[in-house]
Enzyme design. Structure first.
Site, PDB file in Angstrom:
ATOM      1  N   PRO A 224      15.896  -8.830  -3.287  1.00 31.59           N
ATOM      2  CG  PRO A 224      17.617 -10.368  -2.961  1.00 31.59           C
ATOM      3  CD  PRO A 224      17.283  -8.918  -2.810  1.00 31.59           C
ATOM      4  CB  VAL A 226      12.379 -15.790  -1.251  1.00 31.52           C
ATOM      5  CG1 VAL A 226      11.892 -17.229  -1.120  1.00 31.52           C
ATOM      6  CG2 VAL A 226      13.606 -15.720  -2.143  1.00 31.52           C
ATOM      7  CG  ASP A 400      16.542  -8.548   1.411  1.00 33.10           C
ATOM      8  OD1 ASP A 400      17.146  -9.242   0.576  1.00 33.10           O
ATOM      9  OD2 ASP A 400      16.833  -7.351   1.644  1.00 33.10           O
ATOM     10  CG  HIS A 401      16.984 -15.541  -0.823  1.00 36.52           C
ATOM     11  ND1 HIS A 401      17.800 -16.168   0.087  1.00 36.52           N
ATOM     12  CD2 HIS A 401      16.376 -16.537  -1.501  1.00 36.52           C
ATOM     13  CE1 HIS A 401      17.690 -17.481  -0.037  1.00 36.52           C
ATOM     14  NE2 HIS A 401      16.831 -17.728  -0.999  1.00 36.52           N
ATOM     15  NE  ARG A 402      19.295  -7.253  -0.394  1.00 35.75           N
ATOM     16  CZ  ARG A 402      19.155  -5.929  -0.378  1.00 35.75           C
ATOM     17  NH1 ARG A 402      20.030  -5.160  -1.021  1.00 35.75           N
ATOM     18  NH2 ARG A 402      18.156  -5.366   0.281  1.00 35.75           N
TER      19      ARG A 402
END
Length: 430
Positions: A224, A226, A400-402
């Site tokens: 994901p 951002v 990586d928003h994780r």
């Protein structure tokens, strides 16, 4: 005299095929041990393969532009008995990789079975024999191309242009001395549409370009993304870059604003180590790297590649300048090795060199952040309470928003921006 057939070796990372870019020898040529014989392109990079034998070339099994599976016959030599023994005893070394030679039985080199794959030591599987899934029945063997089909007269820059434009050098006549294909010949063929039909051009998707496309699609749809932006007054950074060029520590290397952006990123990683991480889906763990292999996006005629500077955080500013200069020069010349594009941990992409202000870069697989450095422009800016013309750029950070939440991403980007506003705080020659 005896014939020895050299098969396409595994050039690293378990790659299964390579495209023949340029034969460096022709049938009938006498070749020495370790002499480069062919330039090939894999999904990682273009590399030259040296000869494991000394002898006379009797057959080139494929033409330029062909894609060859690892383990398939590449070239056949006629060698003397002494040359066979010498080739078996002395490994071929080039560019840090080692090509093993055919095993000896009773003092002679034994030709390898069809399914045994030669491997460049130091890459690919660590041990054991390589195996592959059963192949479909092979088609009728193709006759080896003639010298006229393989050996087109053209200089390396012309060949590079032809590959970039999708022009088959074998399909056009050469207007230069002795039938040499010139840049004008290639441009004319490209403008005419070549064999693709009038008004359109088709470029095969393979090699580095194919690998880059697959990696970017996988990254875009698995992590994901951002992206955040910040506009920065880099007037002092531009001034510092000019001043550093006069320091003896930087003699002979290029000192660019990118050097100081890289330095700022490396220092910001020290302050925010979680940014230098990767997501392990199988183990369900975040892997925080204690080293920084700094990737630099490089646009080449073969496609986008991302070589990296190993353990960049351990380098002084002059050492980083040397490493960055060498990385860019090697990529520009198309000589980046597959090893130089492995194990990157964080990347910078410099779109400013194209006059672009910013972008939303896609993460390289296995990384959690990529910094985009935009064009530096003269803009009106409030400086010390007064309106002035300053050097201004835009930085963007995709993450990586994780792994990286909004706070960490924002603090990391702001840290880099702060050092570029006041760059002297990151200067350390030791």
């Amino acid at each position: 005299m005896a014939e020895q057939t050299f098969r396409l070796p595994d050039l690293g990372e378990g790659l299964t095929e390579a495209e023949i870019l340029h034969w460096l020898v022709a049938e009938g040529d006498t070749v020495g041990l370790n002499q480069p014989i062919v330039e090939v392109e894999t999904a990682k990079a273009a590399v030259e393969i040296p000869s494991p034998y000394a002898g006379v070339v009797t057959s080139l099994h494929h033409a330029e532009g062909d894609t060859v599976d690892v383990g398939r016959p590449l070239i056949t030599f006629e060698v003397g008995a002494g040359d066979v023994a010498a080739a078996a005893d002395e490994p071929v070394i080039r560019g840090g990789d080692l090509v093993p030679n055919a095993p000896r039985v009773g003092g002679r080199a034994e030709e390898q079975p069809a399914e045994k794959i030669e491997v460049l030591v130091g890459s690919g599987p660590k041990s054991g024999k390589l195996s592959r899934r059963p192949r479909k029945p092979a088609a009728e063997p193709v006759l080896a191309p003639t010298v006229a089909e393989v050996h087109v007269l053209a200089k390396p820059p012309v060949r590079k242009l032809a590959r970039h434009l999708g022009v088959d050098l074998r399909s056009i006549g050469g207007s230069g001395p002795g039938g040499t294909v010139t840049r004008d010949d290639v441009q004319a063929a490209a403008n005419s549409g070549g064999s693709s039909g009038e008004g359109e051009q088709r470029i095969p998707i393979k090699g580095v370009r194919k690998a880059m496309a697959s990696a970017m699609v996988a990254s875009a749809f698995s992590a994901p993304h951002v992206t955040e932006w910040v506009t920065v007054d880099v007037t002092e950074t531009m001034s510092l870059a000019r001043r550093l060029r006069d320091y003896p520590e930087f003699a002979g290397v290029k000192v660019s604003p990118l050097l100081l952006v890289a330095r700022a990123l490396l220092l910001a990683v020290r302050h925010h180590p979680m940014i230098n991480s990767s997501w392990d889906e199988d183990a369900q763990e975040i892997v925080v790297k204690g080293y920084v292999n700094l990737g630099i996006d490089a646009a080449t005629p073969r496609g986008l590649i991302v070589p990296n500077i190993t353990d960049a955080s351990a380098l002084s500013l002059p050492q980083l300048a040397v490493a960055l200069d060498a990385l860019i020069a090697t990529a520009r010349d198309g000589k980046t090795s597959p090893a130089a594009m492995q194990r990157g941990t964080i990347t910078i992409t410099n779109v400013g060199v194209f006059g672009v202000d910013s972008g939303t870069p896609i993460l390289n697989p296995g990384e959690s952040a990529i910094l985009c450095f935009g064009a530096v422009r003269d803009q009106p800016w409030v400086h010390e309470g007064q309106l002035a013309i300053r050097k201004v750029t835009t930085l963007s950070l995709s993450f990586d928003h994780r792994v990286v939440d909004g706070q960490l991403g924002s603090e990391f980007l702001a840290d880099i921006a702060g050092m570029l506003v006041d760059p002297w705080r990151m200067v350390d020659f030791s």
